[in-house]
Design an enzyme around this catalytic site. Sequence first.
Site, PDB file in Angstrom:
ATOM      1  N   HIS A 183       0.920  -1.175  -0.067  1.00  0.00           N
ATOM      2  CA  HIS A 183      -0.029   0.043   0.082  1.00  0.00           C
ATOM      3  C   HIS A 183       0.952   1.319  -0.014  1.00  0.00           C
ATOM      4  O   HIS A 183       0.406   2.272  -0.382  1.00  0.00           O
ATOM      5  CB  HIS A 183      -1.137  -0.028   1.020  1.00  0.00           C
ATOM      6  CG  HIS A 183      -1.977  -0.922   0.629  1.00  0.00           C
ATOM      7  ND1 HIS A 183      -2.246  -2.286   1.032  1.00  0.00           N
ATOM      8  CD2 HIS A 183      -2.958  -0.935  -0.489  1.00  0.00           C
ATOM      9  CE1 HIS A 183      -3.117  -3.054   0.218  1.00  0.00           C
ATOM     10  NE2 HIS A 183      -3.770  -2.117  -0.663  1.00  0.00           N
ATOM     11  N   ARG A 285     -11.577   2.478  -3.364  1.00  0.00           N
ATOM     12  CA  ARG A 285     -11.303   1.586  -2.470  1.00  0.00           C
ATOM     13  C   ARG A 285     -11.913   1.923  -1.312  1.00  0.00           C
ATOM     14  O   ARG A 285     -11.446   2.863  -0.419  1.00  0.00           O
ATOM     15  CB  ARG A 285      -9.647   1.193  -2.184  1.00  0.00           C
ATOM     16  CG  ARG A 285      -9.134   0.680  -3.402  1.00  0.00           C
ATOM     17  CD  ARG A 285      -7.561   0.649  -2.828  1.00  0.00           C
ATOM     18  NE  ARG A 285      -6.885  -0.439  -3.734  1.00  0.00           N
ATOM     19  CZ  ARG A 285      -6.197  -0.098  -4.716  1.00  0.00           C
ATOM     20  NH1 ARG A 285      -5.837   1.172  -5.283  1.00  0.00           N
ATOM     21  NH2 ARG A 285      -5.338  -1.073  -5.421  1.00  0.00           N
ATOM     22  N   ARG A 321     -15.979  -0.113  -4.956  1.00  0.00           N
ATOM     23  CA  ARG A 321     -15.725  -1.613  -4.626  1.00  0.00           C
ATOM     24  C   ARG A 321     -16.199  -1.522  -3.088  1.00  0.00           C
ATOM     25  O   ARG A 321     -15.891  -0.775  -2.308  1.00  0.00           O
ATOM     26  CB  ARG A 321     -14.340  -2.044  -4.559  1.00  0.00           C
ATOM     27  CG  ARG A 321     -13.933  -3.204  -4.133  1.00  0.00           C
ATOM     28  CD  ARG A 321     -12.514  -3.785  -4.138  1.00  0.00           C
ATOM     29  NE  ARG A 321     -11.818  -2.917  -3.285  1.00  0.00           N
ATOM     30  CZ  ARG A 321     -10.528  -3.345  -3.351  1.00  0.00           C
ATOM     31  NH1 ARG A 321      -9.871  -4.050  -4.254  1.00  0.00           N
ATOM     32  NH2 ARG A 321      -9.806  -2.428  -2.281  1.00  0.00           N
ATOM     33  N   ASN A 433      -3.050  -7.109  -8.681  1.00  0.00           N
ATOM     34  CA  ASN A 433      -2.311  -7.309  -7.341  1.00  0.00           C
ATOM     35  C   ASN A 433      -2.546  -8.571  -6.799  1.00  0.00           C
ATOM     36  O   ASN A 433      -1.657  -9.501  -6.736  1.00  0.00           O
ATOM     37  CB  ASN A 433      -2.658  -6.069  -6.647  1.00  0.00           C
ATOM     38  CG  ASN A 433      -2.171  -4.818  -7.134  1.00  0.00           C
ATOM     39  OD1 ASN A 433      -1.727  -4.640  -8.268  1.00  0.00           O
ATOM     40  ND2 ASN A 433      -3.060  -3.704  -6.844  1.00  0.00           N
ATOM     41  N   ARG A 444       1.869 -10.700  -1.235  1.00  0.00           N
ATOM     42  CA  ARG A 444       2.262  -9.311  -1.882  1.00  0.00           C
ATOM     43  C   ARG A 444       2.933  -8.404  -0.932  1.00  0.00           C
ATOM     44  O   ARG A 444       3.431  -7.535  -1.500  1.00  0.00           O
ATOM     45  CB  ARG A 444       1.134  -8.868  -2.506  1.00  0.00           C
ATOM     46  CG  ARG A 444       0.025  -8.439  -1.648  1.00  0.00           C
ATOM     47  CD  ARG A 444      -1.585  -8.068  -2.074  1.00  0.00           C
ATOM     48  NE  ARG A 444      -1.656  -6.582  -2.443  1.00  0.00           N
ATOM     49  CZ  ARG A 444      -2.676  -6.226  -2.774  1.00  0.00           C
ATOM     50  NH1 ARG A 444      -3.844  -6.653  -2.782  1.00  0.00           N
ATOM     51  NH2 ARG A 444      -2.818  -4.664  -3.159  1.00  0.00           N
ATOM     52  N   CYS A 481      -7.996  -2.994 -12.790  1.00  0.00           N
ATOM     53  CA  CYS A 481      -7.613  -1.902 -11.745  1.00  0.00           C
ATOM     54  C   CYS A 481      -6.452  -2.334 -10.810  1.00  0.00           C
ATOM     55  O   CYS A 481      -6.331  -1.346 -10.102  1.00  0.00           O
ATOM     56  CB  CYS A 481      -9.130  -1.497 -11.135  1.00  0.00           C
ATOM     57  SG  CYS A 481      -9.369  -3.086 -10.032  1.00  0.00           S
TER      58      CYS A 481
HETATM   59  C1  PEP Z   1      -5.673  -5.815  -6.644  1.00  0.00           C
HETATM   60  O1  PEP Z   1      -5.812  -6.643  -5.959  1.00  0.00           O
HETATM   61  O2  PEP Z   1      -5.183  -5.668  -7.889  1.00  0.00           O
HETATM   62  C2  PEP Z   1      -6.559  -4.585  -6.456  1.00  0.00           C
HETATM   63  C3  PEP Z   1      -6.736  -3.664  -7.317  1.00  0.00           C
HETATM   64  O3  PEP Z   1      -7.109  -4.287  -5.296  1.00  0.00           O
HETATM   65  P1  PEP Z   1      -6.691  -4.077  -4.044  1.00  0.00           P
HETATM   66  O4  PEP Z   1      -4.957  -3.777  -4.317  1.00  0.00           O
HETATM   67  O5  PEP Z   1      -7.008  -3.049  -3.176  1.00  0.00           O
HETATM   68  O6  PEP Z   1      -6.377  -5.427  -3.262  1.00  0.00           O
HETATM   69 MG    MG Z   2      -7.266  -6.942  -4.436  1.00  0.00          MG
END
Ligand code: PEP
Ligand code: MG
Length: 556
Positions: A183, A285, A321, A433, A444, A481
């Site tokens: 993040h 988000r 979302r 992601n 991640r 996204c």
């Molecule tokens: C993703 O997982 O690619 C996404 C866009 O959502 P987040 O990064 O908030 O999990």
């Molecule tokens: Mg995600």
Amino acid sequence: MGTVVQGIGVSAGAAYAPVVIVGDRVLPPADEQVLAHDVAADRIRDAFAEVATEIDGRAELASDGAAPILKATAMLARDPGLIEGAIAHAESYGPATAIERATQGYVDKFIELGGYFAERATDLKDVGARAVAAVLGEPAPGVPTLDGECVLVARDLAPSETATLDRTKVVGIVTEEGGRTSHTAILAAQMAIPAAVKVSGCLEFAEGTMVLVDGDTGQVHVEPEGELVAQLQQRAARRTAALEGSTGPGATKDGKRVALLANIGGIADAEKAGAADVEGVGLFRTEFVFLNSKEAPTVEEQAEIYRKVFAPFGDRRVVVRTLDAGADKPLAFADLGREENPALGRRGLRLSAERPDLLDSQLEALAIAAHDTGADVRVMAPMVALVEEAAWFARRVRENGLKKVGIMIEVPGAALRAGHVMEEVDFGSLGTNDLAQYTMAADRMQGELADLLDPWQPALLDLIGAACDGAAKNGKPMGVCGESGGDPLLALVLTGLGVSSLSMAPSKVPMVRFSLSQHSFADCQRLAALARGARTAHEAREAVLNAVAPSVAAVL
Ligand code: PEP
Ligand code: MG
């Protein structure tokens, strides 16, 4: 001659400024000695006074909005109850431990009182942590007072810390930890601050050293030669010139439309993105708005926020979302208790199934705000894996009078079976992601696994291709996204795979728009085939890089 350290570039552009280190939290030593009471009392008073003066100093320099908050925080550091409480604890503990105990006691009381007090608990913790560092003679934790442009160097930044950075002073960010989709990376791009993460050894940089951060390549040059600084400045100038004419809706050279949308996390982002040349929002988000909330927001509180988020976009689409709580984004009011593997646990839509009350109040608030603003609101669910889940969510959304419903495709099972999952909804959006995380079984948040999480991994591209094919079978649009959508090279590949919208930090839109405008749809399909034909992520990117239009290669 300078040195160069390789990290991962997560927010494009270059920054050249002196290093400011963000201190780690200092813990009281386990074997801290109890001091003579009057000595301990003096040290504790001095430590709190130092903290109060430092925060007051920041208040002087802060914006009109932030100054009152900082002044109120300085008052906490002068609170006689807190200081005397710490001095009382110093009868039995060393001064740092005494401060920590007194602060924790106050924090618990604040949380118990709820409302305004509970909201101040974070500030109080910050005051306590600073006083502990001060009494031990260590540098203060967190972002220090900034008196000019700088590159912030940290182990990692908390989402709340990143979101409140002073954009006029912080011109670059370098972190030791984190990854492409952590993040810190997402928020840095959101704020258009050039950034590199996973830069090993960066915490050893001396305070004040000049560094050049290349947010495109991920390289951090320590005391670079003037020639290199000039080169990157020239690249920036070339890019600005190339992007000057790049405005309006996204499309390939031969006119195939690819909507270019913004990722946002709250009202401030919405106001900025609303004023930018984007075609709407591809990912709001919503959980970002409530990261610091102890209690679930009411329908009216939410509606008020959503109205402010929708208003700047007029009749442009806003894809919202529903709460993606859990794993890396825990929300206090949606906590289902400890899980062994939170990323594989009851997060996203799975949490909504356990707490339908939270989903229902959110959908009700979204419907109110959509009605009040007349905005083109589309609602999608995170972490959908099954046809049944998609159907369950779509029914609930439509029952609330919201017309367009979609799902995120970020679980490999849903990508593989998109042909069926997409029957239930109106659109899909690839969360690359998480899709990368689950495809490669690699956390991640873990910088060491960055290579596995590379969005150029051919296995990930295969899954994206499968998801696009499944959507196309149903005549439904599929967007992206995740962070990969903001990469000007990968955007071409995604378009070639069949994606019809790309959502990203607004700062990334002009470069992606330019890149698309220099290639036909057939070019994009050719590039997608090249990338999928490669054996490794590195070979996939190299193959595409060698085949793109020279006008794009020149400004990367
Ligand atoms: C993703 O997982 O690619 C996404 C866009 O959502 P987040 O990064 O908030 O999990
Ligand atoms: Mg995600």
